[in-house]
Design an enzyme around this catalytic site. Structure first.
Site, short mmCIF file in Angstrom:
data_model
loop_
_atom_site.label_atom_id
_atom_site.label_comp_id
_atom_site.label_asym_id
_atom_site.label_seq_id
_atom_site.Cartn_x
_atom_site.Cartn_y
_atom_site.Cartn_z
N CYS A 272 -4.92 -4.22 3.77
CA CYS A 272 -4.96 -3.68 2.40
C CYS A 272 -5.39 -4.72 1.38
CB CYS A 272 -3.61 -3.06 2.04
SG CYS A 272 -2.24 -4.23 1.90
N HIS A 320 1.96 -3.38 -0.40
CA HIS A 320 0.72 -2.63 -0.17
C HIS A 320 -0.07 -2.54 -1.47
CE1 HIS A 320 -1.84 0.04 2.19
NE2 HIS A 320 -1.96 0.79 1.10
N HIS A 332 -7.94 2.66 -0.30
CA HIS A 332 -7.08 1.64 0.31
C HIS A 332 -7.26 1.64 1.81
CE1 HIS A 332 -3.37 4.19 1.61
NE2 HIS A 332 -4.42 4.98 1.52
#
Length: 357
Positions: A272, A320, A332
């Site tokens: 990520c 994240h 993402h």
């Protein structure tokens, strides 16, 4: 009289012990299925597997960010060690040249019959510590020799400082490498357990969970600079606030469908934080490697102030990150079960946002 004797106590105890042992073994056999009736654990439902796998992925991602941070510090330490080693080599060469020059002067002085002065003897000594302790004797040498001897003394001190700094950096490098290995072990353990759980599902169940994981789809309209909101313009493209944000979004869009690989920063696979770092690098903007560093790399903005190109962070601990593209959506890299894709911002617990350009 013998008929009224009590039986020996050890026989009675032995009998009770055998009875107890028989009961324990029988209970163990029954619980283990040795009585011919198996008691296998019930197979988890796909929903239960998904919940546990998602939790393992979140834990693995948190460990991945720690691994990324340790690797980043390791690489920085490696660069510092390399520079210090180069510096030590250069200073060693300079010191050797200076001592050779003193040696030549000493040979000439000896041939002239004047002998070696105490300062010259110390400068040519193989014991620098003794030389430094007794450097005061250099004051009794000639002015020229004293200057040369002082220069050698200074070079010895500086070389020792560089070598000590290099030793310290090497120790830090070793520590960072060990930390990275520990985090790597944690990540691979979590991902391995997730794979084993998924393998217990049918192919159809796995395909359904993969389609649901991460949400959204793998397509997004292209980004164009202009505007400050997130709405699409008349041509259906996302209006980015400036050219750099547009370039970063465009890069992320080109990577839709790329696999998630922990620790990866592209160009063909990403985790990520690696995705947003690579996207902004393509736009000429340098970002830190980890989510918990990226959130502090720009201006913090509220959820209501989001503009395309902003970085959006999720979960306690900021483990994240995605890139906002407008209309409540982001691009993402979700986890190993889903590729880089478009997803709603509200599908995960929101932790904050940062505007880097």
């Amino acid at each position: 009289m013998a008929s009224h004797r009590k039986p020996p106590q050890h026989r009675r105890s032995g009998s009770r012990a055998r009875t107890l042992l028989t009961a324990v073994l029988a209970g163990a056999a029954a619980s283990a299925g040795l009585d011919g009736v198996g008691h296998a654990a019930p197979k988890p439902t796909p929903e239960q597997v998904r919940e546990e796998v998602d939790q393992l992925y979140r834990e693995a991602e948190a460990a991945t960010e720690k691994y990324n941070g340790a690797r980043e510090r390791t690489e920085a330490a490696e660069r510092r060690v390399g520079k210090l080693q180069d510096e030590a080599a250069r200073r060693t060469e300079e010191l050797n040249t200076a001592r050779e020059s003193l040696g030549s002067a000493a040979a000439a002085q000896y041939r002239s019959g004047n002998g070696l002065g105490p300062a010259m003897q110390l400068a040519l000594s193989s014991d620098p510590d003794r030389f430094l302790r007794d450097a005061g004797l250099a004051e009794r040498a000639g002015a020229l020799q004293a200057t040369e001897v002082a220069s050698v003394a200074r070079q010895i001190r500086e070389l020792d400082e560089v070598r000590q700094e290099a030793r310290t950096e090497l120790k830090e490098l070793e520590d960072q490498q060990k930390r990275a290995q520990r985090h790597k072990k944690t990540v691979t353990g979590k991902l391995g357990k997730a794979r084993r759980l998924l393998s217990r599902l049918t192919a159809e169940e796995r395909a359904r969970l993969a389609a649901e994981s991460g949400g959204g789809n793998a397509e997004a309209p292209p980004a164009r600079p202009g505007g400050t909101g997130g709405a699409k313009n008349s041509s259906g493209t996302v209006s980015a606030p400036n050219t750099r944000a547009a370039a970063a979004i465009s890069y992320a869009q080109r990577k839709l469908g790329s696999p998630y690989v922990w620790g990866a920063t592209g160009p063909d696979a990403f985790d990520c934080s690696g995705l947003v770092q690579a996207a902004y690098r393509s736009a000429g903007v340098s970002l830190p490697r980890t989510t918990y560093a990226q959130i502090g790399a720009g201006q913090r903005v509220s959820r209501s102030q989001l503009r395309p190109g902003d970085l959006v962070f999720f979960y306690p601990g900021v483990t994240h990150v995605g890139m906002y593209i407008g209309d409540g959506k982001m691009i993402h890299a979700p986890n190993p079960s889903a590729p880089v894709r478009v997803a709603p911002v509200d599908e995960m617990p929101f932790a904050g946002a940062t505007r880097v350009v």
